[in-house]
Design a protein around this motif. Structure first.
Motif, PDB file in Angstrom:
ATOM      1  N   LEU A 219       0.870  -1.178   0.000  1.00  0.00           N
ATOM      2  CA  LEU A 219       0.000   0.000   0.000  1.00  0.00           C
ATOM      3  C   LEU A 219       0.905   1.226   0.000  1.00  0.00           C
ATOM      4  O   LEU A 219       1.175   1.831   1.037  1.00  0.00           O
ATOM      5  CB  LEU A 219      -0.920  -0.013   1.229  1.00  0.00           C
ATOM      6  CG  LEU A 219      -1.934  -1.153   1.282  1.00  0.00           C
ATOM      7  CD1 LEU A 219      -2.616  -1.201   2.646  1.00  0.00           C
ATOM      8  CD2 LEU A 219      -2.966  -1.002   0.171  1.00  0.00           C
ATOM      9  N   THR A 220       1.400   1.565  -1.184  1.00  0.00           N
ATOM     10  CA  THR A 220       2.399   2.621  -1.290  1.00  0.00           C
ATOM     11  C   THR A 220       1.863   3.802  -2.092  1.00  0.00           C
ATOM     12  O   THR A 220       0.831   3.719  -2.748  1.00  0.00           O
ATOM     13  CB  THR A 220       3.669   2.086  -1.955  1.00  0.00           C
ATOM     14  OG1 THR A 220       3.341   1.569  -3.256  1.00  0.00           O
ATOM     15  CG2 THR A 220       4.286   0.965  -1.127  1.00  0.00           C
ATOM     16  N   GLY A 221       2.590   4.917  -2.011  1.00  0.00           N
ATOM     17  CA  GLY A 221       2.175   6.110  -2.723  1.00  0.00           C
ATOM     18  C   GLY A 221       1.032   6.838  -2.050  1.00  0.00           C
ATOM     19  O   GLY A 221       0.388   7.698  -2.654  1.00  0.00           O
ATOM     20  N   ILE A 222       0.775   6.509  -0.785  1.00  0.00           N
ATOM     21  CA  ILE A 222      -0.336   7.116  -0.053  1.00  0.00           C
ATOM     22  C   ILE A 222       0.185   7.854   1.179  1.00  0.00           C
ATOM     23  O   ILE A 222       1.361   7.735   1.547  1.00  0.00           O
ATOM     24  CB  ILE A 222      -1.360   6.054   0.386  1.00  0.00           C
ATOM     25  CG1 ILE A 222      -0.710   5.027   1.325  1.00  0.00           C
ATOM     26  CG2 ILE A 222      -1.968   5.357  -0.838  1.00  0.00           C
ATOM     27  CD1 ILE A 222      -1.686   4.011   1.912  1.00  0.00           C
ATOM     28  N   VAL A 223      -0.720   8.613   1.815  1.00  0.00           N
ATOM     29  CA  VAL A 223      -0.406   9.307   3.065  1.00  0.00           C
ATOM     30  C   VAL A 223      -1.247   8.677   4.170  1.00  0.00           C
ATOM     31  O   VAL A 223      -2.472   8.589   4.055  1.00  0.00           O
ATOM     32  CB  VAL A 223      -0.708  10.812   2.968  1.00  0.00           C
ATOM     33  CG1 VAL A 223      -0.467  11.490   4.324  1.00  0.00           C
ATOM     34  CG2 VAL A 223       0.141  11.468   1.892  1.00  0.00           C
ATOM     35  N   LEU A 224      -0.587   8.230   5.218  1.00  0.00           N
ATOM     36  CA  LEU A 224      -1.275   7.698   6.391  1.00  0.00           C
ATOM     37  C   LEU A 224      -1.460   8.840   7.385  1.00  0.00           C
ATOM     38  O   LEU A 224      -0.483   9.469   7.794  1.00  0.00           O
ATOM     39  CB  LEU A 224      -0.459   6.575   7.022  1.00  0.00           C
ATOM     40  CG  LEU A 224      -0.124   5.391   6.105  1.00  0.00           C
ATOM     41  CD1 LEU A 224       0.830   4.444   6.802  1.00  0.00           C
ATOM     42  CD2 LEU A 224      -1.394   4.661   5.691  1.00  0.00           C
ATOM     43  N   TRP A 225      -2.693   9.107   7.738  1.00  0.00           N
ATOM     44  CA  TRP A 225      -3.003  10.242   8.620  1.00  0.00           C
ATOM     45  C   TRP A 225      -3.219   9.721  10.036  1.00  0.00           C
ATOM     46  O   TRP A 225      -4.103   8.901  10.282  1.00  0.00           O
ATOM     47  CB  TRP A 225      -4.230  10.972   8.115  1.00  0.00           C
ATOM     48  CG  TRP A 225      -4.323  12.381   8.563  1.00  0.00           C
ATOM     49  CD1 TRP A 225      -5.227  12.913   9.443  1.00  0.00           C
ATOM     50  CD2 TRP A 225      -3.486  13.472   8.165  1.00  0.00           C
ATOM     51  NE1 TRP A 225      -4.983  14.259   9.633  1.00  0.00           N
ATOM     52  CE2 TRP A 225      -3.919  14.620   8.847  1.00  0.00           C
ATOM     53  CE3 TRP A 225      -2.389  13.576   7.306  1.00  0.00           C
ATOM     54  CZ2 TRP A 225      -3.322  15.868   8.686  1.00  0.00           C
ATOM     55  CZ3 TRP A 225      -1.781  14.817   7.144  1.00  0.00           C
ATOM     56  CH2 TRP A 225      -2.250  15.948   7.824  1.00  0.00           C
ATOM     57  N   LEU A 226      -2.413  10.206  10.985  1.00  0.00           N
ATOM     58  CA  LEU A 226      -2.360   9.603  12.322  1.00  0.00           C
ATOM     59  C   LEU A 226      -2.804  10.561  13.423  1.00  0.00           C
ATOM     60  O   LEU A 226      -2.235  10.561  14.516  1.00  0.00           O
ATOM     61  CB  LEU A 226      -0.938   9.110  12.589  1.00  0.00           C
ATOM     62  CG  LEU A 226      -0.387   8.095  11.592  1.00  0.00           C
ATOM     63  CD1 LEU A 226       1.062   7.779  11.888  1.00  0.00           C
ATOM     64  CD2 LEU A 226      -1.223   6.825  11.578  1.00  0.00           C
ATOM     65  N   ASP A 227      -3.835  11.331  13.159  1.00  0.00           N
ATOM     66  CA  ASP A 227      -4.338  12.251  14.181  1.00  0.00           C
ATOM     67  C   ASP A 227      -4.883  11.529  15.411  1.00  0.00           C
ATOM     68  O   ASP A 227      -4.938  12.091  16.501  1.00  0.00           O
ATOM     69  CB  ASP A 227      -5.435  13.141  13.597  1.00  0.00           C
ATOM     70  CG  ASP A 227      -4.875  14.410  12.973  1.00  0.00           C
ATOM     71  OD1 ASP A 227      -3.642  14.607  13.037  1.00  0.00           O
ATOM     72  OD2 ASP A 227      -5.646  15.204  12.421  1.00  0.00           O
TER      73      ASP A 227
END
Length: 230
Positions: A219-227
């Protein structure tokens, strides 16, 4: 009884053999990454809530995984990582500590390239790639623009950006970010929501583990948002 001269000669021979053994061991360790290396596969699998199972995230998508949904994914034995770091500010130091702690806990083969000279940030990233790692991890906002400049030309190399993101990432660049970080480079300036205090040990550790889990799970090329991680 052994004479003092013969005893001294024996000790010298032992010392010489030890020195040769140390030299050979050192060379073997230094050259280990030049040997053939299978494509890494994860140990374990992502848990529910990491992504929507009915639809894979599109390139450049932002995904908000449930906290802990990455905990069961671990790198395989022999996983090779190069950490490229620039800057000595508190956020960067926290990220570097998180990467090193993770590598030690997971028995990852970690090497570090320190990019202190702003005029040679691209050279530092190139040096990291030339080592032949499975993954290059960057820590430090100053590396965002240099990485954006070179990553499209090296699609076979996986990159993980922790505590920042690229404005337009290619398929080989994954990021783990949150509201208090969110530096994107490309002249956009620092986000008004940037907060150095948000780089907590827990969030930095989550950024590393979630990011690596995503890369290992393709699962690459994405942004993981960790709020949702404190």
């Amino acid at each position: 009884m052994r004479s003092p001269l013969r005893a001294a000669a024996a000790l010298a021979a032992v010392a010489a053999l030890a020195a040769v053994a140390a030299l050979v061991t050192g060379c073997s360790s230094a050259d280990a990454w030049s040997e053939p290396h299978a494509s890494p596969t994860p140990v374990g699998a992502l848990g529910p809530g990491f992504v929507d199972p009915s639809a894979s995230p599109t390139p450049e998508a932002t995904v908000t995984p449930l906290p802990g949904s990455w905990n069961d994914v671990h790198p395989p034995a022999g996983y090779r990582v190069v950490l490229v770091t620039a800057g000595h500010d508190r956020p960067t130091t926290a990220l570097v500590t998180a990467v090193r702690d993770w590598a030690r806990e997971e028995d990852v083969d970690l090497r570090t390239v320190t990019a202190d000279d702003p005029s040679r940030h691209i050279a530092a990233l190139t040096r990291a790639m030339d080592m032949g790692p499975d993954l290059v991890v960057t820590a430090g906002n100053d590396l965002v623009d240099p990485l954006a400049a070179i990553s499209p030309s090296h699609l076979a190399q996986h990159f993980l950006v922790v505590g920042a993101e690229l404005a337009e990432p290619t398929e080989n660049v994954t990021a783990a970010d949150w509201t208090g970080a969110s530096f994107r480079g490309e002249g956009l300036g620092m986000s008004s929501a940037y907060d150095a205090r948000s780089f907590t040990a827990a969030r930095c550790a989550a950024a590393v583990r979630a990011g690596v889990a995503a890369v290992l799970s393709d699962l690459t090329g994405i942004v993981l948002w960790l709020d949702d991680v404190a």
